[in-house]
Write a protein that holds these residues in place. Structure first.
Motif, PDB file in Angstrom:
ATOM      1  N   THR A  67       0.071  12.467 -10.039  1.00 11.32           N
ATOM      2  CA  THR A  67      -0.629  11.920 -10.290  1.00 11.32           C
ATOM      3  C   THR A  67       0.111  10.851 -12.270  1.00 11.32           C
ATOM      4  O   THR A  67      -0.598   9.459 -11.885  1.00 11.32           O
ATOM      5  N   ASN A  68       1.106  11.119 -12.304  1.00  6.75           N
ATOM      6  CA  ASN A  68       1.652  10.591 -13.164  1.00  6.75           C
ATOM      7  C   ASN A  68       2.368   9.418 -12.401  1.00  6.75           C
ATOM      8  O   ASN A  68       2.927   8.233 -12.407  1.00  6.75           O
ATOM      9  N   ILE A  69       2.583   9.493 -11.270  1.00  8.99           N
ATOM     10  CA  ILE A  69       3.756   8.587 -10.715  1.00  8.99           C
ATOM     11  C   ILE A  69       2.513   7.933  -9.859  1.00  8.99           C
ATOM     12  O   ILE A  69       2.791   6.221  -9.530  1.00  8.99           O
ATOM     13  N   SER A  70       1.576   8.217  -9.502  1.00  8.30           N
ATOM     14  CA  SER A  70      -0.034   6.722  -9.269  1.00  8.30           C
ATOM     15  C   SER A  70      -0.594   6.021 -10.324  1.00  8.30           C
ATOM     16  O   SER A  70      -0.418   5.240 -10.149  1.00  8.30           O
ATOM     17  N   GLU A  71      -1.200   6.336 -10.788  1.00  5.89           N
ATOM     18  CA  GLU A  71      -1.140   5.833 -12.078  1.00  5.89           C
ATOM     19  C   GLU A  71       0.441   4.509 -12.603  1.00  5.89           C
ATOM     20  O   GLU A  71       0.148   3.558 -12.660  1.00  5.89           O
ATOM     21  N   ALA A  72       1.495   5.128 -12.131  1.00  7.63           N
ATOM     22  CA  ALA A  72       3.135   4.019 -12.935  1.00  7.63           C
ATOM     23  C   ALA A  72       3.152   3.287 -11.471  1.00  7.63           C
ATOM     24  O   ALA A  72       2.691   2.005 -11.822  1.00  7.63           O
ATOM     25  N   LEU A  73       2.470   3.473 -10.473  1.00 11.21           N
ATOM     26  CA  LEU A  73       2.774   2.408  -9.422  1.00 11.21           C
ATOM     27  C   LEU A  73       1.388   1.937  -9.387  1.00 11.21           C
ATOM     28  O   LEU A  73       1.534   0.102  -9.409  1.00 11.21           O
ATOM     29  N   ARG A  74       0.515   2.100  -9.768  1.00 10.95           N
ATOM     30  CA  ARG A  74      -1.349   1.268  -9.750  1.00 10.95           C
ATOM     31  C   ARG A  74      -0.965   0.417 -10.619  1.00 10.95           C
ATOM     32  O   ARG A  74      -1.768  -0.517 -10.656  1.00 10.95           O
ATOM     33  N   GLU A 104      11.642   6.506 -11.874  1.00  8.90           N
ATOM     34  CA  GLU A 104      13.230   6.180 -10.657  1.00  8.90           C
ATOM     35  C   GLU A 104      12.374   6.097  -9.475  1.00  8.90           C
ATOM     36  O   GLU A 104      12.673   5.304  -8.538  1.00  8.90           O
ATOM     37  N   VAL A 105      11.117   6.810  -9.383  1.00  8.05           N
ATOM     38  CA  VAL A 105      10.221   6.429  -8.291  1.00  8.05           C
ATOM     39  C   VAL A 105       9.730   5.027  -7.679  1.00  8.05           C
ATOM     40  O   VAL A 105       9.961   4.473  -6.939  1.00  8.05           O
ATOM     41  N   CYS A 106       9.262   4.271  -8.715  1.00  5.22           N
ATOM     42  CA  CYS A 106       8.789   3.382  -9.016  1.00  5.22           C
ATOM     43  C   CYS A 106       9.845   2.315  -8.881  1.00  5.22           C
ATOM     44  O   CYS A 106       9.709   1.920  -7.220  1.00  5.22           O
ATOM     45  N   ARG A 107      11.331   2.504  -8.626  1.00  5.59           N
ATOM     46  CA  ARG A 107      12.276   1.439  -8.389  1.00  5.59           C
ATOM     47  C   ARG A 107      12.591   1.704  -6.975  1.00  5.59           C
ATOM     48  O   ARG A 107      12.380   1.059  -6.887  1.00  5.59           O
ATOM     49  N   HIS A 108      12.168   3.347  -7.061  1.00  8.75           N
ATOM     50  CA  HIS A 108      12.833   2.981  -5.081  1.00  8.75           C
ATOM     51  C   HIS A 108      11.803   3.103  -4.226  1.00  8.75           C
ATOM     52  O   HIS A 108      11.949   2.191  -3.070  1.00  8.75           O
ATOM     53  N   VAL A 109      10.123   2.788  -4.501  1.00 12.74           N
ATOM     54  CA  VAL A 109       9.217   1.849  -4.693  1.00 12.74           C
ATOM     55  C   VAL A 109       9.675   0.290  -4.009  1.00 12.74           C
ATOM     56  O   VAL A 109       8.901  -0.356  -2.897  1.00 12.74           O
ATOM     57  N   GLU A 110       9.935  -0.190  -5.124  1.00  9.24           N
ATOM     58  CA  GLU A 110      10.089  -2.044  -5.128  1.00  9.24           C
ATOM     59  C   GLU A 110      11.334  -1.788  -4.327  1.00  9.24           C
ATOM     60  O   GLU A 110      11.421  -3.257  -3.621  1.00  9.24           O
ATOM     61  N   GLU A 111      12.380  -1.383  -4.375  1.00 10.73           N
ATOM     62  CA  GLU A 111      13.002  -1.602  -3.258  1.00 10.73           C
ATOM     63  C   GLU A 111      12.785  -1.651  -2.033  1.00 10.73           C
ATOM     64  O   GLU A 111      13.129  -2.647  -1.366  1.00 10.73           O
ATOM     65  N   ARG A 112      12.486  -0.743  -1.683  1.00 11.30           N
ATOM     66  CA  ARG A 112      12.053  -0.597  -0.307  1.00 11.30           C
ATOM     67  C   ARG A 112      10.582  -0.504   0.661  1.00 11.30           C
ATOM     68  O   ARG A 112      11.180  -1.136   1.112  1.00 11.30           O
ATOM     69  N   ARG A 155       1.130  -1.099  -0.337  1.00 12.39           N
ATOM     70  CA  ARG A 155      -0.138   0.086  -0.370  1.00 12.39           C
ATOM     71  C   ARG A 155       0.691   1.516  -0.064  1.00 12.39           C
ATOM     72  O   ARG A 155       1.705   1.876   1.153  1.00 12.39           O
ATOM     73  N   VAL A 156       0.865   1.972  -1.122  1.00 14.89           N
ATOM     74  CA  VAL A 156       1.465   3.304  -1.584  1.00 14.89           C
ATOM     75  C   VAL A 156       1.268   4.669  -1.299  1.00 14.89           C
ATOM     76  O   VAL A 156      -0.018   4.470  -1.576  1.00 14.89           O
ATOM     77  N   GLY A 157       1.099   5.426  -0.418  1.00 15.03           N
ATOM     78  CA  GLY A 157       0.308   6.367  -0.294  1.00 15.03           C
ATOM     79  C   GLY A 157       1.456   7.927  -1.262  1.00 15.03           C
ATOM     80  O   GLY A 157       2.364   7.708  -1.140  1.00 15.03           O
ATOM     81  N   VAL A 158       0.159   8.917  -2.125  1.00 13.63           N
ATOM     82  CA  VAL A 158       1.230   9.047  -3.316  1.00 13.63           C
ATOM     83  C   VAL A 158       0.567  10.657  -3.240  1.00 13.63           C
ATOM     84  O   VAL A 158      -1.105  10.761  -3.167  1.00 13.63           O
TER      85      VAL A 158
END
Length: 83
Positions: free
Chosen positions: A11-18, A70-78, A3-6
């Motif tokens: 919005t572009n990051i929300s869409e990429a993570l979704r 890049e943000v998606c990679r950080h989220v995945e790693e963490r 579960r990720v809070g954005v």
């Protein structure tokens, strides 16, 4: 999936993570971060008054200067480290 809070302005990051299967919570107020495995913020208004309240145990990722990928990679790693 994590579960990720954005922050609502990212919005572009929300869409990429979704698209990657993450459960997205829109961060509009402090309490929205509760229960999130990670939070993505713009960083434009962080620590304006020198006050830092912790409401989540998850990682906080500042998106300022990063692409959505890049943000998606950080989220995945963490979030993978937390499991």
């Amino acid at each position: 999936m994590a579960r990720v809070g954005v922050e609502h302005s990212l919005t572009n990051i929300s869409e990429a993570l979704r698209d990657r299967g993450y459960d997205i919570v829109e961060l509009r107020q402090e309490s929205d971060a509760r229960g999130c495995d990670a939070c993505v913020i713009s960083g434009l208004d962080s620590d304006v008054m020198g006050i830092a309240n912790t409401v989540t145990q998850g990682s906080v990722i500042e998106a300022n200067g990063l692409t959505a990928e890049e943000v998606c990679r950080h989220v995945e790693e963490r979030t993978n480290l937390a499991r």
